[in-house]
Design a protein around this motif. Structure first.
Motif, short mmCIF file in Angstrom:
data_model
loop_
_atom_site.label_atom_id
_atom_site.label_comp_id
_atom_site.label_asym_id
_atom_site.label_seq_id
_atom_site.Cartn_x
_atom_site.Cartn_y
_atom_site.Cartn_z
N ARG A 260 2.14 82.75 56.25
CA ARG A 260 0.68 82.85 56.27
C ARG A 260 0.25 84.32 56.32
NH1 ARG A 260 2.61 79.11 59.86
NH2 ARG A 260 2.06 76.93 59.46
N GLY A 261 -0.92 84.60 55.78
CA GLY A 261 -1.46 85.95 55.81
C GLY A 261 -2.43 86.16 54.66
N THR A 262 -2.78 87.42 54.41
CA THR A 262 -3.63 87.71 53.27
C THR A 262 -2.81 87.61 51.99
OG1 THR A 262 -3.17 90.08 53.28
CG2 THR A 262 -4.98 89.31 54.69
N LEU A 263 -3.49 87.53 50.87
CA LEU A 263 -2.78 87.51 49.59
C LEU A 263 -1.88 88.73 49.45
CD1 LEU A 263 -5.58 86.26 47.15
CD2 LEU A 263 -3.43 85.09 47.64
N GLN A 264 -2.38 89.89 49.89
CA GLN A 264 -1.58 91.10 49.78
C GLN A 264 -0.35 91.05 50.68
OE1 GLN A 264 -2.56 93.98 47.65
NE2 GLN A 264 -0.33 94.00 47.89
N GLU A 265 -0.53 90.60 51.92
CA GLU A 265 0.60 90.53 52.85
C GLU A 265 1.67 89.56 52.35
OE1 GLU A 265 -1.89 91.40 57.01
OE2 GLU A 265 -1.57 89.33 56.29
N VAL A 266 1.25 88.40 51.88
CA VAL A 266 2.21 87.39 51.43
C VAL A 266 2.88 87.85 50.13
CG1 VAL A 266 2.47 85.00 50.67
CG2 VAL A 266 1.01 85.54 52.63
N HIS A 267 2.12 88.48 49.26
CA HIS A 267 2.71 89.05 48.03
C HIS A 267 3.79 90.05 48.36
CE1 HIS A 267 2.97 92.35 45.09
NE2 HIS A 267 2.95 91.39 44.19
N ASP A 268 3.49 90.98 49.25
CA ASP A 268 4.45 92.04 49.58
C ASP A 268 5.69 91.46 50.24
OD1 ASP A 268 2.57 93.76 48.56
OD2 ASP A 268 1.92 94.55 50.50
N TYR A 269 5.50 90.43 51.07
CA TYR A 269 6.62 89.79 51.76
C TYR A 269 7.60 89.18 50.76
CZ TYR A 269 9.05 86.23 54.56
OH TYR A 269 10.00 85.43 55.14
N PHE A 270 7.09 88.40 49.81
CA PHE A 270 7.98 87.74 48.86
C PHE A 270 8.47 88.69 47.77
CE2 PHE A 270 6.04 83.85 50.61
CZ PHE A 270 7.20 83.16 50.92
N ALA A 271 7.70 89.72 47.46
CA ALA A 271 8.17 90.72 46.49
C ALA A 271 9.40 91.43 47.02
CB ALA A 271 7.06 91.72 46.20
N GLU A 272 9.46 91.64 48.33
CA GLU A 272 10.62 92.31 48.94
C GLU A 272 11.75 91.33 49.22
OE1 GLU A 272 11.77 94.82 53.01
OE2 GLU A 272 9.67 94.40 52.53
N LYS A 273 11.41 90.15 49.71
CA LYS A 273 12.43 89.19 50.15
C LYS A 273 13.04 88.41 48.99
CE LYS A 273 13.00 85.01 52.94
NZ LYS A 273 12.35 84.00 53.77
N GLY A 274 12.23 88.11 47.96
CA GLY A 274 12.65 87.18 46.92
C GLY A 274 12.19 85.78 47.27
N VAL A 275 12.24 84.89 46.30
CA VAL A 275 11.71 83.53 46.47
C VAL A 275 12.72 82.51 45.98
CG1 VAL A 275 9.71 82.04 46.12
CG2 VAL A 275 9.46 84.52 45.87
N LYS A 276 12.92 81.47 46.77
CA LYS A 276 13.74 80.34 46.37
C LYS A 276 13.05 79.05 46.77
CE LYS A 276 18.26 82.66 46.82
NZ LYS A 276 19.58 82.62 47.50
N GLY A 277 13.36 77.96 46.07
CA GLY A 277 12.91 76.64 46.49
C GLY A 277 11.59 76.21 45.87
N GLU A 278 11.15 75.02 46.27
CA GLU A 278 9.89 74.46 45.79
C GLU A 278 8.73 75.10 46.55
OE1 GLU A 278 9.78 72.27 43.29
OE2 GLU A 278 11.95 72.30 43.14
N ILE A 279 7.64 75.39 45.85
CA ILE A 279 6.55 76.18 46.41
C ILE A 279 5.22 75.44 46.34
CG2 ILE A 279 5.22 78.32 46.17
CD1 ILE A 279 8.10 78.85 46.98
N VAL A 280 4.46 75.48 47.45
CA VAL A 280 3.05 75.09 47.46
C VAL A 280 2.27 76.29 47.98
CG1 VAL A 280 1.30 73.46 48.23
CG2 VAL A 280 3.66 72.70 47.97
N LEU A 281 1.23 76.67 47.26
CA LEU A 281 0.40 77.82 47.63
C LEU A 281 -1.00 77.34 47.97
CD1 LEU A 281 -0.38 80.85 47.76
CD2 LEU A 281 -0.62 80.79 45.25
N ILE A 282 -1.44 77.65 49.20
CA ILE A 282 -2.77 77.31 49.66
C ILE A 282 -3.57 78.60 49.77
CG2 ILE A 282 -4.14 76.15 51.43
CD1 ILE A 282 -2.07 74.30 50.16
N VAL A 283 -4.77 78.63 49.15
CA VAL A 283 -5.59 79.84 49.16
C VAL A 283 -6.98 79.49 49.69
CG1 VAL A 283 -6.50 81.75 47.81
CG2 VAL A 283 -4.32 80.72 47.16
N GLU A 284 -7.46 80.32 50.62
CA GLU A 284 -8.78 80.15 51.19
C GLU A 284 -9.86 80.27 50.11
OE1 GLU A 284 -11.12 82.30 54.91
OE2 GLU A 284 -9.93 83.53 53.53
N GLY A 285 -10.90 79.46 50.22
CA GLY A 285 -12.02 79.57 49.31
C GLY A 285 -12.87 80.79 49.62
N LYS A 286 -13.74 81.13 48.69
CA LYS A 286 -14.62 82.29 48.88
C LYS A 286 -15.60 82.00 50.02
CE LYS A 286 -17.94 85.25 46.48
NZ LYS A 286 -17.31 86.51 46.94
#
Length: 222
Positions: A195-221
């Motif tokens: 969980r976090g901002t789009l930027q925080e979560v992007h940076d986390y997975f950009a560094e760590k890498g991604v595996k597995g099935e993904i569901v992405l939940i994004v806050e509305g405006k």
């Protein structure tokens, strides 16, 4: 004569209802998105019934043959690799034709990946929009432009190979501070909810890498 839509576990094989097992045991034919994947589930529950492929690459070709068998009195159960048939998975075409030709259709309740992801995201769920997999090219810009001002919580499925790119695109259209949650490998041993901002979560997975099935939940405006 009936078509049953049977949700299958999204990871943990114990996440199937007693009724789903009974329907699979009683069906004359089981339609499976991938017979090898579904074979593990059926073997686990000692279900030994005829099984045939039904997926996005053959559904138009086999449709009329399946309808003929249903009209002749056969009961069928449709399962996909994981979750509820028809939710970003094959199923709609067969259901539509069954309804059109008067064949009874019944969908059992059960596993669907986006529901636990939405509930444990911590993001408001009183109003949400399920968007499935974002378009790869055509329609992507139009979709994200439209969704940028949507006040509802947004639910996406995404491939691990494309998650970082999609998060980067959402930052461009939505801004870096929009809250989100990436749920990965739900119900499995290495389940993760980041969980976090789009930027925080992007940076986390950009560094760590991604595996597995993904569901992405994004806050509305807001």
């Amino acid at each position: 004569m009936k078509l049953y839509l049977v949700p299958s576990p999204i990871g943990n094989l114990a996440d199937i209802t007693y009724r789903a097992v009974k329907v699979l045991e009683d069906a004359a034919l089981i339609l499976a998105e991938d017979t090898r994947t579904s074979g593990f589930l059926l073997k686990h529950y000692n279900i030994n019934k005829p099984i045939t492929p039904y997926h996005q690459h053959n559904e138009h070709k086999v449709l009329q043959h399946l309808l003929q068998q249903l009209q002749a009195g056969k009961t069928m159960a449709l399962i996909t690799d994981a979750g509820t048939p028809g939710v970003s998975d094959p199923g709609f075409l067969l259901v539509r034709e069954c309804i059109r030709t008067g064949i009874p259709v019944e969908c059992l309740p059960g596993a669907t990946a986006f529901v636990p992801a939405l509930v444990n995201s911590g993001i408001p769920m009183n109003r949400f929009s399920f968007e499935g997999f974002p378009p790869l090219k055509k329609g992507r810009h139009t979709l994200f432009t439209q969704l940028a001002t949507d006040e509802r919580t947004l639910v996406f499925y995404e491939s691990p190979m494309r998650l970082v790119r999609t998060l980067a695109d959402l930052i461009t259209y939505f801004g870096p501070e929009r809250q989100c949650c990436v749920s990965r490998e739900l119900t499995k041993m290495f389940e993760e909810n980041k969980r976090g901002t789009l930027q925080e979560v992007h940076d986390y997975f950009a560094e760590k890498g991604v595996k597995g099935e993904i569901v992405l939940i994004v806050e509305g405006k807001s």
